[in-house]
Design a protein around this motif. Sequence first.
Motif, short mmCIF file in Angstrom:
data_model
loop_
_atom_site.label_atom_id
_atom_site.label_comp_id
_atom_site.label_asym_id
_atom_site.label_seq_id
_atom_site.Cartn_x
_atom_site.Cartn_y
_atom_site.Cartn_z
N ARG A 78 0.87 -1.08 -0.04
CA ARG A 78 0.25 0.07 0.00
C ARG A 78 0.71 1.22 0.12
O ARG A 78 0.38 2.41 -0.43
CB ARG A 78 -1.00 0.14 1.09
CG ARG A 78 -1.97 -0.97 1.41
CD ARG A 78 -2.90 -1.01 0.07
NE ARG A 78 -3.53 0.44 0.39
CZ ARG A 78 -4.38 0.64 -0.80
NH1 ARG A 78 -4.66 0.04 -1.69
NH2 ARG A 78 -4.82 2.04 -0.58
N SER A 79 1.92 1.26 0.49
CA SER A 79 2.87 2.45 0.61
C SER A 79 3.04 2.96 -0.88
O SER A 79 3.23 4.28 -0.76
CB SER A 79 4.02 1.92 1.32
OG SER A 79 4.15 1.81 2.53
N ALA A 81 1.20 3.24 -3.08
CA ALA A 81 0.13 4.07 -3.51
C ALA A 81 -0.13 5.35 -2.85
O ALA A 81 -0.94 6.32 -3.24
CB ALA A 81 -1.14 3.26 -3.57
N LEU A 82 0.59 5.60 -1.80
CA LEU A 82 0.49 6.83 -0.88
C LEU A 82 0.79 8.11 -1.87
O LEU A 82 -0.08 9.05 -1.32
CB LEU A 82 1.27 6.81 0.14
CG LEU A 82 1.32 7.79 1.33
CD1 LEU A 82 -0.29 8.09 1.72
CD2 LEU A 82 1.97 7.60 2.55
N GLN A 85 -2.56 9.07 -4.10
CA GLN A 85 -4.10 9.26 -3.72
C GLN A 85 -4.01 9.97 -2.41
O GLN A 85 -3.11 10.03 -1.60
CB GLN A 85 -4.65 8.03 -3.41
CG GLN A 85 -4.18 7.00 -2.46
CD GLN A 85 -4.74 5.66 -2.38
OE1 GLN A 85 -4.09 4.74 -1.93
NE2 GLN A 85 -5.84 5.59 -3.02
N TRP A 90 -6.11 6.53 1.10
CA TRP A 90 -4.72 5.44 1.43
C TRP A 90 -4.83 4.80 2.84
O TRP A 90 -4.97 3.58 2.88
CB TRP A 90 -3.47 6.18 1.35
CG TRP A 90 -2.39 5.15 1.74
CD1 TRP A 90 -1.67 4.52 1.01
CD2 TRP A 90 -1.77 4.97 2.92
NE1 TRP A 90 -0.67 3.67 1.14
CE2 TRP A 90 -0.79 4.04 2.75
CE3 TRP A 90 -1.74 5.52 4.05
CZ2 TRP A 90 0.28 3.53 3.45
CZ3 TRP A 90 -1.10 4.96 5.29
CH2 TRP A 90 -0.04 3.94 5.04
N HIS A 139 5.98 10.47 4.38
CA HIS A 139 4.70 11.42 3.74
C HIS A 139 4.55 12.77 4.07
O HIS A 139 4.39 13.75 3.57
CB HIS A 139 3.35 10.76 3.71
CG HIS A 139 2.01 11.28 3.38
ND1 HIS A 139 1.89 11.25 1.83
CD2 HIS A 139 1.25 11.70 3.91
CE1 HIS A 139 0.90 11.99 1.95
NE2 HIS A 139 0.40 12.51 2.95
#
Length: 197
Positions: A78-79, A81-82, A85, A90, A139
């Motif tokens: 999933r990281s 995709a951060l 989106q 997320w 992030h």
Amino acid sequence: MRKQPRQARSRLMVDSLIDATALTIAEHGLASATTARIAETAGISIGSLYQYFDSKEQLYAALLDRIVAELMAVVDRRSAALARQPLHEWVRGLLDEVWDYLEADQGLHLKVLRNWSQLDFMRGIDALEQKLLGVLSLHALQQAAVAGRADLPARIYILINSVLFTLVRYISQPSPLVSREALVRAFGEMVERELGG
């Protein structure tokens, strides 16, 4: 672990024993998850089990290590995709994927983790916390609106632990007071509010 599996057959035996540990805990509860019952579930002799594991506690630890490794893999997937989106999406996507993992195989891992307080799951919580701290810190540092906050590390720490320990408590309750969807949505909004920039 008593004997490190080197050959494919030995690795399959260890995997089978870890699978049997999960099934035994899910079907009979932690108190009844003895080495004898685990060996029976795996379809092997107790002597074969003891070639690899000294105790049921070692089996529990191996099972928890596997669950944590699989949850860390979810975070890693999933990281990527951060950056593409909004943060709240997320977070929702991450929590939905974690939930899908826990509910797979008729909720096998969910049933195991309901025993978290009797297992040594804090080591796993610590590993997940560190992984998420890294992801969310990176992030946040890329978001101009929040990057300069002096209290940013504390905020991220509080957010992550709020999510982790609320999830553990939620999983532990037979009838939680809020729906999974409402919980996931609220977490997404909370993290977005604090770190969205």
